[in-house]
Design a protein around this motif. Structure first.
Motif, PDB file in Angstrom:
ATOM      1  N   ASN A 132       0.832  -1.206   0.000  1.00  0.00           N
ATOM      2  CA  ASN A 132       0.000   0.000   0.000  1.00  0.00           C
ATOM      3  C   ASN A 132       0.865   1.254   0.000  1.00  0.00           C
ATOM      4  O   ASN A 132       0.517   2.258  -0.634  1.00  0.00           O
TER       5      ASN A 132
ATOM      6  N   ASP B   6       2.236   1.778  -3.481  1.00  0.00           N
ATOM      7  CA  ASP B   6       1.200   2.203  -4.421  1.00  0.00           C
ATOM      8  C   ASP B   6       0.954   3.703  -4.387  1.00  0.00           C
ATOM      9  O   ASP B   6       0.210   4.230  -5.220  1.00  0.00           O
TER      10      ASP B   6
ATOM     11  N   ASN C  86      -7.315   0.766  -8.623  1.00  0.00           N
ATOM     12  CA  ASN C  86      -6.613  -0.011  -7.588  1.00  0.00           C
ATOM     13  C   ASN C  86      -5.869  -1.157  -8.258  1.00  0.00           C
ATOM     14  O   ASN C  86      -6.463  -2.119  -8.713  1.00  0.00           O
TER      15      ASN C  86
END
Length: 385
Positions: free
Chosen positions: A48, A51, A240
């Protein structure tokens, strides 16, 4: 306390060596579950953090057609910024420019991502930090572990960037989570590079746009694409992204954890089954005195429940310590340090659940022997020696 439960709780003290075997199996399983759970949470947290390279809901890329009339190497970002600001649904946005510079004292170049804010702070698009602060403002930079290791610098030190025969000093104010180019990358404000007079190719400029709540990213991207018009401009929802490597790692961690739990459960099953068969005559006496099958199951499970709970309380701290030792080693092998948030994954509810996991392993492992003991006939049990 019911007699069946008191007999079960007293059972481990009658055979301490065998009880220690059950405890060892449960500790082994609990350590594996604790480490595997922490590893999975940490890996997902790291992904995460990585990202965050695409911070917005929509990105604008490959904007060469909007370059100035004379040169196609520089981009008139004001035109794009104006189109984004006028687009309904825009909440905030910034642009990043990719460049290469040299660092005084090092051979080779360093990839620099320069942030340019429009009407506000761009720290909402910051990378996940390991230490320090974000680089908002001139003369500040954020670098990963690989850069600090290679240059033998620390957060708070100043490095000199060179390009086109010019020099610019920047102070390292933070360490971020980044593994690109072996860590030889840098994040800074675009004003930090103004003195170097770099020419940024249009394909190395990107806008990240954050949308107002309720705005559809796909519809927004289509509308903005029409507003920009010239061909070659890519306006895309960030979406995503699913990293197949992370999925594979999570699968391996889950398989590894299940294997350890299975081994621990089989260890409990084998020990409890042996103990139950040796006590078959005692079970016959209990049954003759009126012990029901349900009470027999409760007695056998209670005998391992206390061991499982105690073993879980021992195994969880060991698993946590293993996680705290292994994860930094894995990070350094990958060329990065890990943020504290991705290391501190054992919240009180998680710890309680893991401790109770020891109880579950012991109980599940003893279910089969408990069922066998409940089904044993009284007469056959009394004839056994």
């Amino acid at each position: 306390m019911p007699r069946a439960l008191s007999l079960g709780l007293a059972g481990p003290f009658a055979r301490p060596a065998r009880s220690a075997t059950v405890a060892a199996a449960v500790v082994f399983g609990t350590v594996g579950v604790t480490f595997g759970t922490g590893l999975a949470i940490s890996v997902d947290g790291v992904q995460n953090g990585l990202d965050r390279r695409d911070a917005g809901s929509v990105t604008v890329q490959d904007i060469a057609p909007l370059a100035g009339k004379g040169s196609t190497d520089t981009v008139d970002t004001a035109l794009i910024a104006a189109a984004i600001a006028a687009q309904p649904g825009t909440r905030r946005y910034f642009s990043t420019e990719q460049a290469q510079v040299r660092v005084a004292g090092l051979t080779g170049s360093v990839d620099v991502t320069a942030y340019r804010g429009y009407g506000g702070d761009y720290s909402w698009g910051a990378y996940q930090l390991v230490s320090g602060t974000w680089c908002h403002g001139p003369g500040r930079a954020v670098v990963p572990y690989g850069f600090l290791r290679t240059t033998a610098t620390h957060v708070g030190d100043t490095v000199t960037l060179t390009a086109n025969g010019r020099r610019a000093a920047v102070r390292i104010v933070g360490e971020d989570l980044d593994v690109r180019e072996g860590g030889m990358v840098m994040l800074t404000d675009s004003s930090s590079l103004a003195g170097l007079r770099l020419r940024i190719p249009s394909e190395l400029v990107q806008f990240d746009i954050d949308l107002k709540p309720g705005t559809d990213a796909t519809a927004y991207a289509a509308s903005l694409g029409k507003a920009l018009q010239p061909p070659g401009i890519l306006v895309l929802p960030s979406g995503n992204r699913v990293n197949p490597t992370i999925i594979a790692m999570d699968g391996l961690v889950a398989m590894f954890t299940l294997m350890l739990v299975a081994v621990a459960g089989l260890g409990v099953l084998n020990t409890v089954l042996l103990d139950t068969r040796e006590r078959v005559h005692d079970l016959g006496v209990f049954k003759a005195l009126g012990m029901s099958p349900r009470q027999t199951v409760a007695m056998v499970l209670t005998a391992v429940a206390g061991i499982g709970l105690a073993a879980g309380a021992v195994g969880v701290p060991v698993g946590v310590a293993l996680h705290q030792w292994v994860l930094p080693v894995m990070g350094r092998a990958a060329g990065t340090a890990l943020p504290k948030a991705d290391m501190a994954v054992y919240s009180p509810p998680v710890v309680v659940a893991l401790v109770l996991g020891g109880l579950v392993i012991a109980t599940v492992g003893a279910l089969l022997p408990a069922g066998w003991a409940a089904k044993a006939r009284t007469a056959e049990a009394l004839r056994s020696e």
